[in-house]
Design a protein around this motif. Structure first.
Motif, mmCIF file in Angstrom:
data_model
loop_
_atom_site.group_PDB
_atom_site.id
_atom_site.type_symbol
_atom_site.label_atom_id
_atom_site.label_comp_id
_atom_site.label_asym_id
_atom_site.label_seq_id
_atom_site.Cartn_x
_atom_site.Cartn_y
_atom_site.Cartn_z
ATOM 1 N N MET A 1 31.450 -5.376 -12.864
ATOM 2 C CA MET A 1 30.118 -5.944 -12.788
ATOM 3 C C MET A 1 29.472 -5.493 -11.475
ATOM 4 O O MET A 1 30.092 -5.466 -10.435
ATOM 5 C CB MET A 1 30.187 -7.470 -12.857
ATOM 6 N N ALA A 2 28.197 -5.162 -11.539
ATOM 7 C CA ALA A 2 27.458 -4.717 -10.363
ATOM 8 C C ALA A 2 27.174 -5.901 -9.439
ATOM 9 O O ALA A 2 27.128 -7.051 -9.877
ATOM 10 C CB ALA A 2 26.141 -4.076 -10.795
ATOM 11 N N GLU A 3 27.011 -5.597 -8.145
ATOM 12 C CA GLU A 3 26.614 -6.642 -7.196
ATOM 13 C C GLU A 3 25.201 -7.100 -7.564
ATOM 14 O O GLU A 3 24.305 -6.281 -7.797
ATOM 15 C CB GLU A 3 26.634 -6.083 -5.769
ATOM 16 N N LEU A 4 25.003 -8.410 -7.613
ATOM 17 C CA LEU A 4 23.705 -8.932 -8.038
ATOM 18 C C LEU A 4 22.682 -8.832 -6.917
ATOM 19 O O LEU A 4 22.975 -9.119 -5.765
ATOM 20 C CB LEU A 4 23.842 -10.385 -8.486
ATOM 21 N N ASN A 5 21.501 -8.394 -7.264
ATOM 22 C CA ASN A 5 20.385 -8.311 -6.329
ATOM 23 C C ASN A 5 19.204 -9.058 -6.946
ATOM 24 O O ASN A 5 19.326 -9.611 -8.040
ATOM 25 C CB ASN A 5 20.073 -6.842 -6.012
ATOM 26 N N PRO A 6 18.057 -9.105 -6.262
ATOM 27 C CA PRO A 6 16.910 -9.835 -6.838
ATOM 28 C C PRO A 6 16.502 -9.351 -8.234
ATOM 29 O O PRO A 6 16.061 -10.163 -9.052
ATOM 30 C CB PRO A 6 15.806 -9.609 -5.804
ATOM 31 N N TRP A 7 16.633 -8.052 -8.515
ATOM 32 C CA TRP A 7 16.309 -7.559 -9.864
ATOM 33 C C TRP A 7 17.238 -8.199 -10.895
ATOM 34 O O TRP A 7 16.796 -8.650 -11.951
ATOM 35 C CB TRP A 7 16.450 -6.040 -9.951
ATOM 36 N N HIS A 8 18.537 -8.200 -10.611
ATOM 37 C CA HIS A 8 19.491 -8.808 -11.540
ATOM 38 C C HIS A 8 19.138 -10.271 -11.788
ATOM 39 O O HIS A 8 19.136 -10.734 -12.930
ATOM 40 C CB HIS A 8 20.921 -8.729 -10.983
ATOM 41 N N HIS A 10 16.273 -11.871 -11.367
ATOM 42 C CA HIS A 10 15.007 -12.003 -12.097
ATOM 43 C C HIS A 10 15.183 -11.694 -13.587
ATOM 44 O O HIS A 10 14.771 -12.488 -14.450
ATOM 45 C CB HIS A 10 13.961 -11.070 -11.483
ATOM 46 N N PHE A 11 15.796 -10.557 -13.885
ATOM 47 C CA PHE A 11 15.909 -10.169 -15.289
ATOM 48 C C PHE A 11 16.937 -11.000 -16.047
ATOM 49 O O PHE A 11 16.773 -11.243 -17.246
ATOM 50 C CB PHE A 11 16.152 -8.669 -15.425
ATOM 51 N N ALA A 104 23.626 -7.489 -16.157
ATOM 52 C CA ALA A 104 24.616 -7.680 -15.090
ATOM 53 C C ALA A 104 25.427 -6.415 -14.824
ATOM 54 O O ALA A 104 25.935 -6.226 -13.721
ATOM 55 C CB ALA A 104 25.544 -8.837 -15.445
ATOM 56 N N SER A 105 25.524 -5.532 -15.806
ATOM 57 C CA SER A 105 26.359 -4.329 -15.657
ATOM 58 C C SER A 105 25.694 -3.205 -14.868
ATOM 59 O O SER A 105 26.369 -2.288 -14.426
ATOM 60 C CB SER A 105 26.759 -3.795 -17.038
ATOM 61 N N TRP A 106 24.384 -3.262 -14.698
ATOM 62 C CA TRP A 106 23.678 -2.167 -14.043
ATOM 63 C C TRP A 106 23.812 -2.231 -12.524
ATOM 64 O O TRP A 106 23.684 -3.309 -11.930
ATOM 65 C CB TRP A 106 22.202 -2.175 -14.404
ATOM 66 N N PRO A 107 23.982 -1.087 -11.888
ATOM 67 C CA PRO A 107 23.930 -1.072 -10.423
ATOM 68 C C PRO A 107 22.497 -1.350 -9.961
ATOM 69 O O PRO A 107 21.531 -1.077 -10.682
ATOM 70 C CB PRO A 107 24.372 0.343 -10.061
ATOM 71 N N ALA A 108 22.366 -1.886 -8.763
ATOM 72 C CA ALA A 108 21.059 -2.283 -8.242
ATOM 73 C C ALA A 108 20.040 -1.149 -8.283
ATOM 74 O O ALA A 108 18.872 -1.360 -8.614
ATOM 75 C CB ALA A 108 21.202 -2.816 -6.822
ATOM 76 N N GLU A 109 20.477 0.067 -7.978
ATOM 77 C CA GLU A 109 19.531 1.194 -7.919
ATOM 78 C C GLU A 109 18.969 1.568 -9.287
ATOM 79 O O GLU A 109 17.947 2.233 -9.384
ATOM 80 C CB GLU A 109 20.174 2.406 -7.234
ATOM 81 N N PHE A 129 11.816 1.906 -14.937
ATOM 82 C CA PHE A 129 12.867 1.130 -15.591
ATOM 83 C C PHE A 129 12.570 -0.376 -15.571
ATOM 84 O O PHE A 129 12.550 -1.023 -16.612
ATOM 85 C CB PHE A 129 14.211 1.424 -14.903
ATOM 86 N N ALA A 130 12.367 -0.951 -14.383
ATOM 87 C CA ALA A 130 12.174 -2.399 -14.270
ATOM 88 C C ALA A 130 10.913 -2.853 -15.010
ATOM 89 O O ALA A 130 10.930 -3.876 -15.697
ATOM 90 C CB ALA A 130 12.124 -2.825 -12.804
ATOM 91 N N ALA A 131 9.837 -2.119 -14.885
ATOM 92 C CA ALA A 131 8.595 -2.494 -15.564
ATOM 93 C C ALA A 131 8.754 -2.434 -17.082
ATOM 94 O O ALA A 131 8.222 -3.279 -17.813
ATOM 95 C CB ALA A 131 7.446 -1.598 -15.110
ATOM 96 N N THR A 132 9.503 -1.461 -17.565
ATOM 97 C CA THR A 132 9.712 -1.324 -19.004
ATOM 98 C C THR A 132 10.620 -2.436 -19.515
ATOM 99 O O THR A 132 10.406 -2.975 -20.606
ATOM 100 C CB THR A 132 10.271 0.068 -19.337
ATOM 101 N N LEU A 133 11.616 -2.812 -18.721
ATOM 102 C CA LEU A 133 12.455 -3.951 -19.090
ATOM 103 C C LEU A 133 11.611 -5.231 -19.128
ATOM 104 O O LEU A 133 11.765 -6.050 -20.042
ATOM 105 C CB LEU A 133 13.620 -4.094 -18.114
#
Length: 177
Positions: A1-8, A10-11, A104-109, A129-133
């Motif tokens: 699992m990737a380290e969680l950041n604000p994007w993780h 939020h989404f 949760a599986s995606w890396p922050a970048e 990516f983020a806008a499309t999600l």
């Protein structure tokens, strides 16, 4: 699992809302007669069934494979992929739940990159990516709103689907735990 950041964070919150709102909407639709469920209500995809079916196609059969596997299935947006309403509801619930572990599986970048895919018309596209999600979850909210309007027009009770209510319920569960 990737380290969680604000994007993780939020989404994941939007994905949990999608699960919550989908379940509440399906509960509200369940008592409808089949005639009302399939009646042309003037929605873009005509009926409640057509709109739910479109949500399955768009969110889970087109967007999810694009994000999860980098593949672009060839499906029409109005293709009826599940004519049976109980199976359609189960597919929508299961599909909504699939987004949480994917996010949760995606890396922050990954969130700062692009999503490259091919449209249903065969046109290659590259979008943020983020806008499309965000579009995926906004799209679901849009069509759930159409269905709640159809329920109201049919004289049926309409579920409260505001995101804030989901957040209130999450906060209450966290407080009780």
């Amino acid at each position: 699992m990737a380290e969680l950041n604000p994007w993780h964070i939020h989404f994941a919150r939007l994905a949990r809302y999608n699960v919550w709102a989908t379940a509440r909407l399906l509960d509200a639709v369940a008592p409808l007669s089949d005639a009302d469920y399939r009646r042309d209500m003037g929605l873009f995809f005509k009926s409640i069934h057509g709109t739910l079916n479109h949500l399955l196609v768009g969110e889970h059969m087109l967007w999810y494979p694009r994000f999860a596997r980098g593949v672009s299935p060839k499906l029409e947006l109005d293709a009826e992929v599940e004519p049976e309403r109980d199976r359609l509801g189960q597919a929508l619930k299961g599909g909504a739940a699939n987004w949480l572990p994917l996010i949760a599986s995606w890396p922050a970048e990954r969130f700062d990159a692009t999503l490259d895919y091919t449209t249903t018309k065969g046109v290659p596209v590259s979008l943020p990516f983020a806008a499309t999600l965000a579009h995926v979850f906004n799209h679901g909210t849009h069509h759930r709103g159409q269905i709640t309007a159809a329920l109201t027009a049919l004289g049926q009770p309409c579920p409260e689907l505001d995101f804030a209510y989901c957040l209130h319920e999450e906060a209450a569960r966290e407080k009780a735990a």
